[in-house]
Design a protein around this motif. Structure first.
Motif, PDB file in Angstrom:
ATOM      1  N   VAL A  26       0.805  -1.233   0.044  1.00 41.15           N
ATOM      2  CA  VAL A  26      -0.098   0.127   0.030  1.00 41.15           C
ATOM      3  C   VAL A  26       1.115   1.201   0.084  1.00 41.15           C
ATOM      4  N   ARG A  27       0.114   2.379  -0.395  1.00 46.96           N
ATOM      5  CA  ARG A  27       0.959   3.594  -0.250  1.00 46.96           C
ATOM      6  C   ARG A  27       0.818   4.277   1.179  1.00 46.96           C
ATOM      7  N   LEU A  28       1.810   4.568   1.723  1.00 45.27           N
ATOM      8  CA  LEU A  28       1.587   5.335   3.103  1.00 45.27           C
ATOM      9  C   LEU A  28       1.513   6.824   3.212  1.00 45.27           C
ATOM     10  N   PHE A  29       2.183   7.443   2.116  1.00 47.64           N
ATOM     11  CA  PHE A  29       2.412   8.886   2.199  1.00 47.64           C
ATOM     12  C   PHE A  29       1.831   9.329   0.681  1.00 47.64           C
ATOM     13  N   HIS A  30       0.988  10.500   0.839  1.00 43.75           N
ATOM     14  CA  HIS A  30       0.907  11.210  -0.432  1.00 43.75           C
ATOM     15  C   HIS A  30       2.138  12.206  -0.591  1.00 43.75           C
ATOM     16  N   ARG A  31       3.185  12.442  -1.286  1.00 48.81           N
ATOM     17  CA  ARG A  31       4.076  13.008  -1.670  1.00 48.81           C
ATOM     18  C   ARG A  31       3.772  14.223  -2.475  1.00 48.81           C
ATOM     19  N   SER A  32       4.046  15.535  -2.032  1.00 47.87           N
ATOM     20  CA  SER A  32       4.150  16.806  -2.855  1.00 47.87           C
ATOM     21  C   SER A  32       5.386  17.629  -2.533  1.00 47.87           C
ATOM     22  N   PRO A  33       5.580  18.526  -3.351  1.00 47.99           N
ATOM     23  CA  PRO A  33       6.581  19.613  -3.162  1.00 47.99           C
ATOM     24  C   PRO A  33       6.298  20.208  -1.898  1.00 47.99           C
ATOM     25  N   ARG A  34       5.013  20.283  -1.195  1.00 46.78           N
ATOM     26  CA  ARG A  34       4.714  20.807   0.023  1.00 46.78           C
ATOM     27  C   ARG A  34       5.324  19.998   1.171  1.00 46.78           C
ATOM     28  N   GLY A  35       5.605  18.618   0.754  1.00 48.78           N
ATOM     29  CA  GLY A  35       5.934  17.810   1.937  1.00 48.78           C
ATOM     30  C   GLY A  35       5.189  16.429   1.796  1.00 48.78           C
ATOM     31  N   THR A  36       4.947  15.987   2.814  1.00 51.27           N
ATOM     32  CA  THR A  36       4.057  14.428   2.869  1.00 51.27           C
ATOM     33  C   THR A  36       2.973  14.555   3.731  1.00 51.27           C
ATOM     34  N   GLU A  37       2.121  13.723   3.266  1.00 56.15           N
ATOM     35  CA  GLU A  37       0.955  13.577   4.096  1.00 56.15           C
ATOM     36  C   GLU A  37       0.288  11.972   4.087  1.00 56.15           C
TER      37      GLU A  37
END
Length: 310
Positions: A45-56
């Motif tokens: 599974v994916r544990l994080f949403h990754r974005s330029p602003r960080g992780t969620e």
């Protein structure tokens, strides 16, 4: 599951970004990304949403987070249970009433902060195997019997030479003697149940008999010291040998007598053995305590088998 990756996941979840988690863990951001990716692949599974602003955290990441924290707590408790200094010092003594048990009680009174776990193994071979396997930290034993030297990794230190007394009932021929010589015991029946072949105490008494023409019987089941004292009290023709520091308690009606043995005094050599690589800090404390005990050897000539001489 890689606990290092789980630890990294928890740090990243708390920090809110891989960069801040990397700074906290003193690793590169790339290392954090690789560890989290490996954990995600392991879980599927994916544990994080990754974005330029960080992780969620994803929904799956939120579900996994409390379990990840519990995994780390369990891992720490598991490590602490065996970490030197965190677990009890496990010491082997043959029986609860013999002199080494008394020495261990004195150590506990002097160092109440040291947690002890006392076990009773039968033979010196059992003790050496347990030391090599790491299931005990130390054992009180006599110097090994002939032909069975200690393995190189097992260390030993002499602790105590314990004199023997003759223990008789009130009707025994030597009951009223102030003392008796070893030669004077020839012809008297001495009973030591449990003096089994292959044990260091069996070897000790075999050599004592050979040296002074004594008769020591090891026949019959060993029901313990209380049963032995009952038989000695009721049998005028039977006696036994007991260490002078061995703790024996009997009913007043038994009227048992301790008769010192001399010319020479037979002494039983108690030693502490341990694995040279054992890191438990309390083992050093025990060794230092025993080394500070005054060497109270009896006056006059003493006897011990050649293999047990210092």
């Amino acid at each position: 599951m890689d606990l290092n990756a789980v630890h990294t996941f928890v740090a990243a979840a708390a920090a809110g970004s891989f960069q801040d988690a990397a700074a906290e863990l003193a690793v590169t951001q790339q290392a954090v990304s690789k560890r989290v990716a490996a954990l995600e692949q392991d879980l599927g599974v994916r544990l994080f949403h990754r974005s330029p602003r960080g992780t969620e955290l994803t929904i799956d990441g939120q579900a996994f987070l409390p379990h990840a924290r519990e995994l780390l707590r369990v891992a720490e408790r598991a490590a602490a249970s065996v970490r030197p200094g965190s677990r009890a010092l496990r010491v082997d003594v043959i029986a609860s009433r013999i002199a080494p048990s008394g020495l261990l009680r004195e150590f506990h009174r002097a160092h109440p902060d040291v947690e002890l776990d006392v076990v009773h193994l039968h033979t010196v071979d059992d003790a050496v195997a347990a030391l090599r396997a790491g299931t005990i930290d130390a054992s009180f034993r006599a110097v090994l019997a002939p032909g069975r030297g200690l393995p190189e990794e097992i260390a030993t230190a002499h602790v105590l030479d314990e004199p023997h007394d003759l223990l008789t009932g009130p009707g025994h021929a030597l009951a009223n003697a102030r003392s008796v010589t070893l030669a004077g015991l020839a012809g008297h029946r001495i009973w030591i149940p449990g003096s089994a072949p292959g044990t260091e105490w069996g070897a000790y008494y075999d050599d004592l008999c050979a040296a002074f023409g004594l008769t020591i019987e090891g026949t019959g089941p060993n029901f313990g010291s209380d049963a032995l004292l009952d038989v000695i009290a009721d049998t005028p023709g039977l006696a036994t040998l007991a260490g002078a520091r061995t703790r024996l308690v009997w009913p007043a009606g038994h009227d048992l007598r301790r008769v010192p043995v001399h010319d020479p005094v037979p002494v039983y050599p108690h030693s502490l053995i341990w694995h040279r690589d054992n890191p438990h800090p309390a083992l050093r404390t025990l060794r230092s305590h025993l080394a500070a005990i005054p060497d109270a050897r009896p006056e006059g000539a003493t006897w011990a088998p050649d293999w047990a001489r210092r």
